[in-house]
Write an enzyme that holds these catalytic residues in place. Structure first.
Site, short mmCIF file in Angstrom:
data_model
loop_
_atom_site.label_atom_id
_atom_site.label_comp_id
_atom_site.label_asym_id
_atom_site.label_seq_id
_atom_site.Cartn_x
_atom_site.Cartn_y
_atom_site.Cartn_z
N LYS A 187 -69.86 89.51 -26.84
CA LYS A 187 -69.57 90.94 -26.89
C LYS A 187 -68.10 91.14 -26.63
O LYS A 187 -67.53 90.59 -25.67
CB LYS A 187 -70.39 91.66 -25.79
CG LYS A 187 -70.18 93.16 -25.80
CD LYS A 187 -71.05 93.84 -26.84
CE LYS A 187 -70.67 95.29 -27.09
NZ LYS A 187 -69.66 95.45 -28.19
N GLN A 191 -62.49 88.61 -21.67
CA GLN A 191 -63.74 89.37 -21.86
C GLN A 191 -64.92 88.69 -21.15
O GLN A 191 -65.83 89.37 -20.68
CB GLN A 191 -64.02 89.49 -23.37
CG GLN A 191 -64.97 90.62 -23.73
CD GLN A 191 -64.28 91.97 -23.87
OE1 GLN A 191 -63.18 92.05 -24.39
NE2 GLN A 191 -64.92 93.03 -23.41
N SER A 231 -70.85 100.08 -23.83
CA SER A 231 -71.31 99.45 -25.08
C SER A 231 -72.67 98.81 -24.87
O SER A 231 -73.53 98.83 -25.76
CB SER A 231 -70.33 98.35 -25.51
OG SER A 231 -69.23 98.90 -26.19
N LYS A 286 -64.70 89.96 -17.55
CA LYS A 286 -64.90 91.41 -17.53
C LYS A 286 -66.38 91.74 -17.71
O LYS A 286 -66.97 92.50 -16.94
CB LYS A 286 -64.08 92.03 -18.67
CG LYS A 286 -64.13 93.54 -18.72
CD LYS A 286 -63.65 94.10 -20.05
CE LYS A 286 -62.24 93.67 -20.41
NZ LYS A 286 -61.65 94.55 -21.45
N GLY A 342 -64.81 98.40 -30.95
CA GLY A 342 -63.42 98.71 -31.26
C GLY A 342 -62.45 98.11 -30.25
O GLY A 342 -62.84 97.54 -29.24
N ASP A 343 -61.19 98.22 -30.55
CA ASP A 343 -60.08 97.87 -29.66
C ASP A 343 -58.86 98.53 -30.33
O ASP A 343 -59.05 99.45 -31.14
CB ASP A 343 -59.94 96.34 -29.55
CG ASP A 343 -59.08 95.91 -28.35
OD1 ASP A 343 -59.62 95.84 -27.24
OD2 ASP A 343 -57.87 95.68 -28.51
N THR A 397 -64.07 104.11 -21.26
CA THR A 397 -63.09 103.19 -20.67
C THR A 397 -62.16 103.94 -19.72
O THR A 397 -61.95 103.53 -18.58
CB THR A 397 -62.28 102.48 -21.78
OG1 THR A 397 -63.20 101.94 -22.73
CG2 THR A 397 -61.42 101.37 -21.21
N LYS A 410 -64.19 88.07 -28.93
CA LYS A 410 -63.17 89.02 -29.40
C LYS A 410 -62.80 88.66 -30.83
O LYS A 410 -62.92 87.50 -31.23
CB LYS A 410 -61.93 88.93 -28.52
CG LYS A 410 -61.05 90.15 -28.58
CD LYS A 410 -61.50 91.19 -27.58
CE LYS A 410 -60.74 92.48 -27.73
NZ LYS A 410 -61.01 93.38 -26.59
N1 GLU Z 1 -62.31 96.48 -26.60
C1 GLU Z 1 -62.94 96.92 -25.40
C2 GLU Z 1 -62.60 95.96 -24.28
O1 GLU Z 1 -61.52 95.42 -24.24
C3 GLU Z 1 -64.40 97.20 -25.59
C4 GLU Z 1 -65.25 96.03 -25.97
C5 GLU Z 1 -66.71 96.37 -26.29
O2 GLU Z 1 -67.13 97.49 -26.06
O3 GLU Z 1 -67.40 95.45 -26.75
O4 GLU Z 1 -63.35 95.76 -23.37
#
Ligand code: GLU
Length: 447
Positions: A90, A111, A379, A114, A165-166, A209, A126
């Site tokens: 994810k 990630q 998410s 996180k 997204g990012d 976020t 990612k």
């Molecule tokens: N791009 C966001 C992050 O850096 C969201 C990632 C997501 O929702 O999968 O965490």
């Protein structure tokens, strides 16, 4: 232990030459994991760190599409499926000219931790492409997204890998990506998050976020007997993350005095209210990627060309733009200005050198892995909404988000205290995020 850490860093450096961002995060994370490895020799024996720093899978692919002039364009797409020990891969997709393996791997590696901190079943991944959506027509963006998904869809699935997204990938891009996935697979399923509300998107995901960052900052201040009310906050960036952050800060009684774009920064001493924040988001969506026109709308504000907000005096700094936007020089200025708190909204916004300087000077830091995890946490709620064929209200989402951010602050500060590091959220977040993944990896054998 320091020797061992260096050995791991050397392995990563040898295998990933010319990838500074990736090696930066490896060094930052592994250094703070030293006390954990000391306490767990079985992690070393089972090669856990060697496995952790190597993505489980990475794909790079050609994305060919035709622009409005009928000319063929070629971009490079990526997806790094980093770690699936605690859940399906994810993480977001970033579309920007700077996207390359180093950037995608640094984001993918971060990630893992996180996502683990959220306590939810989310592995780390990612992706992205070196495509710049700024200045492109809707038709061009759609054709690009369709070509991108035509290659990527075979690696995705709601139980396998769920992008979001990012930078450069918002609701519009997610819509086109989703449409193409559905066309190719003939399946309507929650394979992407950050979708539009009418087709499975989560109410509250857009601001999640930013809201999460502010909840996290509130917990940091609370721990020091302070609250956000009346505090002056310097924010950078002017996208969704900055927007949600500004809204929530206003709601909790703080005064936001800056935002920024690639062209410079806005200093608005009178305060950037929720209404002004919405105007800034309109600027963003006009596709020019500049924040200067804010001053045309609000002439009392100042535009500081080519500057970042770090020389502005504030009680709290929240970088919400991109990686490495706080350098050692910025850190020195911030300390001179009496900076007490830094809460990272963007991923890895502070260089390792600046981070060390700020910590040495007693600045309390909320690291991005912890502070900006509210987006990916929501998410996961969106994934649950899709697979459960249900719809959550914004109130349900906000309540869960707030609880998750409090949980993240608790586990990060608890891990730091457990290893006698005091209140070090940078190390604590790395440790707490790592512990859960490490335990899962140990349980699942050498894979
Ligand atoms: N791009 C966001 C992050 O850096 C969201 C990632 C997501 O929702 O999968 O965490």
């Amino acid at each position: 232990m320091a020797n061992l850490t260096q050995q791991y860093i050397d392995i990563a450096a040898k295998r990933n030459p010319g990838e500074p961002e990736f090696l930066q995060t490896i060094e930052e994370v592994l250094t703070s994991l030293e006390p954990v490895l000391k306490a767990h020799p079985e992690y070393i024996e089972s090669g856990l760190i060697e496995r952790l720093i190597e993505p489980e899978r990475g794909v790079s692919f050609r994305v060919s599409w035709v622009d409005d002039e009928g000319k063929t364009q070629v971009n490079r797409g990526f997806r790094y499926q980093y770690n699936s020990a605690i859940g399906p891969y994810k993480g977001g997709l970033r579309f920007a000219p700077s996207v390359c393996p180093s950037i995608v791997k640094f984001l993918g590696f971060e990630q893992i931790f996180k996502n683990s901190l959220t306590g939810l079943p989310l592995g780390g991944g990612k992706g992205g492409a070196d495509f710049d959506p700024n200045g492109k027509s809707d038709g061009e963006i759609m054709r690009f997204c369709q070509a991108y998904m035509t290659e990527l869809y075979r690696y995705l699935g709601p139980e396998t890998d769920i992008p979001a997204g990012d930078l450069g990938v918002g609701k519009k891009e997610i819509g086109y990506l989703f449409g193409q996935y559905k066309r190719l697979t003939n399946r309507f399923e929650g394979v992407l998050t950050g979708k539009g509300i009418p087709y499975g998107g989560l109410q509250g995901r857009t601001e999640a976020t930013g809201y999460g960052i502010v909840f996290f900052a509130r917990e940091m201040l609370k721990r020091h007997g302070e609250d956000l009310k009346g505090k002056t906050v310097a924010v950078s960036g002017f996208g969704n993350v900055a927007w949600g952050t500004v809204l929530k800060l206003n709601e909790l009684g703080a005064k936001v005095i800056s935002i920024s774009g690639p062209d410079g920064c806005i200093y608005d001493e009178s305060g950037i209210t929720a209404e002004k924040a919405c105007c800034m988001l309109d600027l963003r969506s006009c596709g020019k990627n500049i924040c200067a026109p804010y001053c045309e709308e609000y002439p009392t504000a100042q535009f500081l060309k080519g500057k970042k907000p770090w020389s502005i005096k504030a009680d709290l700094y929240i970088p919400c733009a991109t990686q490495n936007e706080i350098t050692i020089e910025d850190a020195k200025t911030m300390v001179e200005n009496g900076c007490k708190y830094l809460c990272e909204g963007a991923n890895m916004p502070t260089t390792n050198e600046a981070l060390k300087y700020l910590q040495d000077n007693k600045v309390i830091i909320g690291p991005s892995k912890a502070a900006n995890a509210g987006g990916v946490a929501c998410s996961c709620i969106e994934m649950g909404q899709n697979s459960g064929k249900t719809v959550f209200t914004p109130e349900e989402v906000y309540a869960q988000l707030e609880a998750i951010m409090i949980h993240i602050h608790e586990v990060a500060s608890e891990a730091s205290a457990r290893y006698n590091l005091g209140y070090d959220l940078v190390a604590g977040a790395n440790i707490a995020g790592f512990e859960r993944v490490a335990e899962a990896m140990m349980a699942q054998g050498i894979v």
